[in-house]
Design a protein around this motif. Structure first.
Motif, PDB file in Angstrom:
ATOM      1  N   PRO A 198     -54.074 -16.303   0.924  1.00  0.00           N
ATOM      2  CA  PRO A 198     -55.176 -16.934   1.782  1.00  0.00           C
ATOM      3  C   PRO A 198     -56.893 -16.380   0.688  1.00  0.00           C
ATOM      4  CG  PRO A 198     -54.575 -15.809   3.162  1.00  0.00           C
ATOM      5  CD  PRO A 198     -53.593 -15.152   2.235  1.00  0.00           C
ATOM      6  N   VAL A 199     -56.706 -14.768   0.890  1.00  0.00           N
ATOM      7  CA  VAL A 199     -57.920 -14.830  -0.179  1.00  0.00           C
ATOM      8  C   VAL A 199     -57.936 -15.553  -1.288  1.00  0.00           C
ATOM      9  CG1 VAL A 199     -59.534 -12.933  -0.954  1.00  0.00           C
ATOM     10  CG2 VAL A 199     -58.798 -12.723   1.377  1.00  0.00           C
ATOM     11  N   PHE A 200     -56.696 -15.484  -1.841  1.00  0.00           N
ATOM     12  CA  PHE A 200     -56.470 -15.344  -3.260  1.00  0.00           C
ATOM     13  C   PHE A 200     -57.109 -17.229  -3.641  1.00  0.00           C
ATOM     14  CE2 PHE A 200     -53.773 -17.328  -6.809  1.00  0.00           C
ATOM     15  CZ  PHE A 200     -54.294 -16.536  -7.962  1.00  0.00           C
ATOM     16  N   HIS A 201     -55.787 -17.837  -2.968  1.00  0.00           N
ATOM     17  CA  HIS A 201     -56.163 -19.056  -3.410  1.00  0.00           C
ATOM     18  C   HIS A 201     -57.999 -19.598  -2.800  1.00  0.00           C
ATOM     19  CE1 HIS A 201     -52.248 -20.033  -3.964  1.00  0.00           C
ATOM     20  NE2 HIS A 201     -51.629 -19.045  -2.384  1.00  0.00           N
ATOM     21  N   PHE A 202     -58.002 -18.870  -2.105  1.00  0.00           N
ATOM     22  CA  PHE A 202     -59.881 -19.018  -1.693  1.00  0.00           C
ATOM     23  C   PHE A 202     -60.786 -19.444  -2.745  1.00  0.00           C
ATOM     24  CE2 PHE A 202     -64.099 -17.791   0.442  1.00  0.00           C
ATOM     25  CZ  PHE A 202     -64.438 -19.468   0.158  1.00  0.00           C
ATOM     26  N   GLY A 203     -60.547 -17.952  -3.367  1.00  0.00           N
ATOM     27  CA  GLY A 203     -60.847 -17.882  -4.622  1.00  0.00           C
ATOM     28  C   GLY A 203     -60.514 -18.812  -5.794  1.00  0.00           C
ATOM     29  N   ALA A 204     -59.249 -19.050  -5.518  1.00  0.00           N
ATOM     30  CA  ALA A 204     -58.675 -19.925  -6.911  1.00  0.00           C
ATOM     31  C   ALA A 204     -58.081 -20.574  -6.594  1.00  0.00           C
ATOM     32  CB  ALA A 204     -57.906 -19.235  -7.608  1.00  0.00           C
ATOM     33  N   PRO A 205     -58.334 -22.112  -5.742  1.00  0.00           N
ATOM     34  CA  PRO A 205     -57.506 -22.618  -5.313  1.00  0.00           C
ATOM     35  C   PRO A 205     -56.389 -23.367  -5.623  1.00  0.00           C
ATOM     36  CG  PRO A 205     -59.928 -23.219  -4.945  1.00  0.00           C
ATOM     37  CD  PRO A 205     -59.844 -22.598  -5.992  1.00  0.00           C
ATOM     38  N   PRO A 206     -55.372 -23.882  -5.611  1.00  0.00           N
ATOM     39  CA  PRO A 206     -53.675 -23.868  -6.494  1.00  0.00           C
ATOM     40  C   PRO A 206     -54.610 -25.502  -6.626  1.00  0.00           C
ATOM     41  CG  PRO A 206     -53.621 -23.206  -4.212  1.00  0.00           C
ATOM     42  CD  PRO A 206     -54.728 -23.628  -4.084  1.00  0.00           C
ATOM     43  N   HIS A 207     -54.060 -25.893  -8.042  1.00  0.00           N
ATOM     44  CA  HIS A 207     -53.959 -27.080  -8.433  1.00  0.00           C
ATOM     45  C   HIS A 207     -55.217 -27.274  -8.543  1.00  0.00           C
ATOM     46  CE1 HIS A 207     -49.473 -26.759  -8.747  1.00  0.00           C
ATOM     47  NE2 HIS A 207     -49.384 -27.036  -7.655  1.00  0.00           N
ATOM     48  N   GLY A 208     -56.424 -26.915  -8.592  1.00  0.00           N
ATOM     49  CA  GLY A 208     -58.041 -27.387  -8.958  1.00  0.00           C
ATOM     50  C   GLY A 208     -58.085 -28.359  -7.094  1.00  0.00           C
ATOM     51  N   LEU A 209     -57.290 -28.315  -6.105  1.00  0.00           N
ATOM     52  CA  LEU A 209     -57.518 -29.426  -5.859  1.00  0.00           C
ATOM     53  C   LEU A 209     -58.877 -29.063  -4.792  1.00  0.00           C
ATOM     54  CD1 LEU A 209     -53.608 -29.013  -4.220  1.00  0.00           C
ATOM     55  CD2 LEU A 209     -55.309 -30.912  -5.876  1.00  0.00           C
TER      56      LEU A 209
ATOM     57  N   VAL B 143     -63.228 -26.700  -4.870  1.00  0.00           N
ATOM     58  CA  VAL B 143     -64.161 -25.752  -5.436  1.00  0.00           C
ATOM     59  C   VAL B 143     -63.687 -24.434  -4.271  1.00  0.00           C
ATOM     60  CG1 VAL B 143     -66.411 -25.499  -5.756  1.00  0.00           C
ATOM     61  CG2 VAL B 143     -65.650 -28.122  -5.857  1.00  0.00           C
ATOM     62  N   ALA B 144     -63.924 -23.878  -6.020  1.00  0.00           N
ATOM     63  CA  ALA B 144     -63.653 -22.223  -5.164  1.00  0.00           C
ATOM     64  C   ALA B 144     -64.649 -22.036  -4.360  1.00  0.00           C
ATOM     65  CB  ALA B 144     -63.530 -21.726  -6.319  1.00  0.00           C
ATOM     66  N   GLN B 145     -64.352 -21.138  -2.917  1.00  0.00           N
ATOM     67  CA  GLN B 145     -65.012 -20.406  -2.229  1.00  0.00           C
ATOM     68  C   GLN B 145     -65.856 -21.562  -1.423  1.00  0.00           C
ATOM     69  OE1 GLN B 145     -67.577 -17.029  -3.136  1.00  0.00           O
ATOM     70  NE2 GLN B 145     -65.787 -16.673  -4.967  1.00  0.00           N
ATOM     71  N   SER B 146     -65.369 -22.891  -1.225  1.00  0.00           N
ATOM     72  CA  SER B 146     -66.256 -24.255   0.003  1.00  0.00           C
ATOM     73  C   SER B 146     -64.990 -23.877   0.768  1.00  0.00           C
ATOM     74  CB  SER B 146     -66.260 -25.492  -1.546  1.00  0.00           C
ATOM     75  OG  SER B 146     -64.526 -25.681  -1.137  1.00  0.00           O
ATOM     76  N   LYS B 147     -65.697 -24.478   1.646  1.00  0.00           N
ATOM     77  CA  LYS B 147     -65.014 -25.199   2.960  1.00  0.00           C
ATOM     78  C   LYS B 147     -63.395 -25.695   2.755  1.00  0.00           C
ATOM     79  CE  LYS B 147     -65.279 -27.479   7.519  1.00  0.00           C
ATOM     80  NZ  LYS B 147     -65.967 -28.235   8.386  1.00  0.00           N
ATOM     81  N   GLU B 148     -63.042 -26.685   1.511  1.00  0.00           N
ATOM     82  CA  GLU B 148     -62.590 -27.299   1.560  1.00  0.00           C
ATOM     83  C   GLU B 148     -61.221 -25.881   1.341  1.00  0.00           C
ATOM     84  OE1 GLU B 148     -65.600 -28.202   0.727  1.00  0.00           O
ATOM     85  OE2 GLU B 148     -65.159 -30.101   2.279  1.00  0.00           O
TER      86      GLU B 148
ATOM     87  N   ALA C   3     -61.097 -23.242   1.713  1.00  0.00           N
ATOM     88  CA  ALA C   3     -60.900 -22.195   3.085  1.00  0.00           C
ATOM     89  C   ALA C   3     -59.240 -23.003   3.732  1.00  0.00           C
ATOM     90  CB  ALA C   3     -61.735 -21.983   3.905  1.00  0.00           C
ATOM     91  N   LEU C   4     -60.031 -24.309   3.459  1.00  0.00           N
ATOM     92  CA  LEU C   4     -58.599 -25.376   5.043  1.00  0.00           C
ATOM     93  C   LEU C   4     -57.596 -24.675   3.731  1.00  0.00           C
ATOM     94  CD1 LEU C   4     -61.016 -28.283   6.115  1.00  0.00           C
ATOM     95  CD2 LEU C   4     -59.338 -25.599   7.036  1.00  0.00           C
ATOM     96  N   LEU C   5     -57.421 -25.206   2.262  1.00  0.00           N
ATOM     97  CA  LEU C   5     -56.381 -25.350   1.290  1.00  0.00           C
ATOM     98  C   LEU C   5     -55.807 -24.054   1.217  1.00  0.00           C
ATOM     99  CD1 LEU C   5     -55.283 -27.252  -0.934  1.00  0.00           C
ATOM    100  CD2 LEU C   5     -56.488 -26.258  -2.284  1.00  0.00           C
ATOM    101  N   ALA C   6     -56.255 -23.357   1.234  1.00  0.00           N
ATOM    102  CA  ALA C   6     -55.678 -21.792   1.001  1.00  0.00           C
ATOM    103  C   ALA C   6     -54.751 -21.502   2.774  1.00  0.00           C
ATOM    104  CB  ALA C   6     -56.646 -20.803   0.853  1.00  0.00           C
ATOM    105  N   MET C   7     -55.204 -22.078   3.546  1.00  0.00           N
ATOM    106  CA  MET C   7     -54.329 -21.518   4.817  1.00  0.00           C
ATOM    107  C   MET C   7     -53.673 -22.164   4.640  1.00  0.00           C
ATOM    108  SD  MET C   7     -56.065 -18.998   6.164  1.00  0.00           S
ATOM    109  CE  MET C   7     -54.905 -18.971   7.426  1.00  0.00           C
ATOM    110  N   LYS C   8     -53.327 -23.138   4.431  1.00  0.00           N
ATOM    111  CA  LYS C   8     -52.546 -24.903   3.978  1.00  0.00           C
ATOM    112  C   LYS C   8     -51.060 -24.170   3.667  1.00  0.00           C
ATOM    113  CE  LYS C   8     -55.028 -28.961   5.020  1.00  0.00           C
ATOM    114  NZ  LYS C   8     -55.546 -30.033   4.486  1.00  0.00           N
ATOM    115  N   TYR C   9     -51.550 -23.732   2.626  1.00  0.00           N
ATOM    116  CA  TYR C   9     -50.759 -23.183   1.354  1.00  0.00           C
ATOM    117  C   TYR C   9     -50.218 -21.780   2.305  1.00  0.00           C
ATOM    118  CZ  TYR C   9     -50.785 -25.919  -2.705  1.00  0.00           C
ATOM    119  OH  TYR C   9     -50.942 -27.281  -3.175  1.00  0.00           O
TER     120      TYR C   9
END
Length: 229
Positions: free
Chosen positions: A114-125, A127-132, A134-140
């Motif tokens: 989740p930390v990795f996805h938070f810093g580099a959201p998959p598929h550019g879905l 903005v890095a380190q944003s609230k969105e 963080a939510l995307l990282a937890m979903k994955y």
């Protein structure tokens, strides 16, 4: 069982092709690592781009199907003879299940993913380190570590256990295809299934252990400057 008996129990039609393919990949990686990396990365990208949707749908179907088995009359089928009792207590079984099923992956990637996805959201879905992000990282991460993977483990394990301990067939992946293939499961098609199962198990285990070893290596280097390699 003696060593001689164990050697005699090895199926040469499965063992030698699996060994040859594995040795070929290892040799390729040792002699031409850049070539192997390029081919495997291109193959992986093609699979993800072309069949990524199938992976997501199939995992969802696994989850629905395992839930159906759990609440239906099929969930009461004993994975063994009618008079057999469980070999292990539930607590022991759960401990083994978590150790084998999650082990090194959960220890090293449960937080890192989740930390990795938070810093580099998959598929550019996002903005890095944003609230969105963080939510995307937890979903994955939930998709990878929650109910979906356990459903896959459960269905494969149930298939092997049922045909092995209930039907008395060999402990092979191909045994689970008996209702579909019939006697053909003992022929080239069944052997091919078992060869692929051996290779998938070896490569999957090597990947998990390799990523864990890299993580340990990185941690040791961070603490004591041991170097990475």
């Amino acid at each position: 069982m003696s060593t001689t008996d164990r050697l005699r129990s090895v199926d040469p039609a499965v063992f030698w092709p699996a060994l040859a393919i594995t040795a070929g990949f290892i040799s390729w990686g040792a002699l031409a690592p850049d070539s192997l990396a390029s081919v495997t990365q291109a193959t992986l990208s093609a699979i993800i781009n072309g069949f990524g949707w199938g992976f997501v749908v199939s995992t969802a179907l696994f989850l629905v199907f395992s839930g159906f088995l759990a609440i239906s009359r099929f969930g009461k089928i004993r994975l063994g003879a009618d008079d057999e009792l469980p070999e292990f207590r539930t607590v022991s079984w759960v401990c083994m299940m978590f150790s084998v099923g999650m082990g090194i992956g959960l220890m090293f990637w449960g937080v890192a993913e989740p930390v990795f996805h938070f810093g580099a959201p998959p598929h550019g879905l996002a903005v890095a380190q944003s609230k969105e992000a963080a939510l995307l990282a937890m979903k994955y991460s939930y998709f990878h570590w929650a109910l979906h993977p356990w459903a896959i483990y459960a269905i494969v394990g149930l298939a092997i256990a049922y045909f092995t301990y209930r039907k008395g067939l060999p402990i092979l992946i191909s045994s689970a295809f008996t209702p579909l293939l019939g006697k053909a499961v003992n022929g080239p098609i069944g052997k091919t299934i078992d060869i692929l199962a051996v290779i998938a198990t070896l490569f999957g285990t090597a990947t998990s252990l390799g990523l864990g070893a890299q993580q340990i290596n990185s941690g040791l280097n961070f603490l004591w400057g041991t170097g990475e390699g």
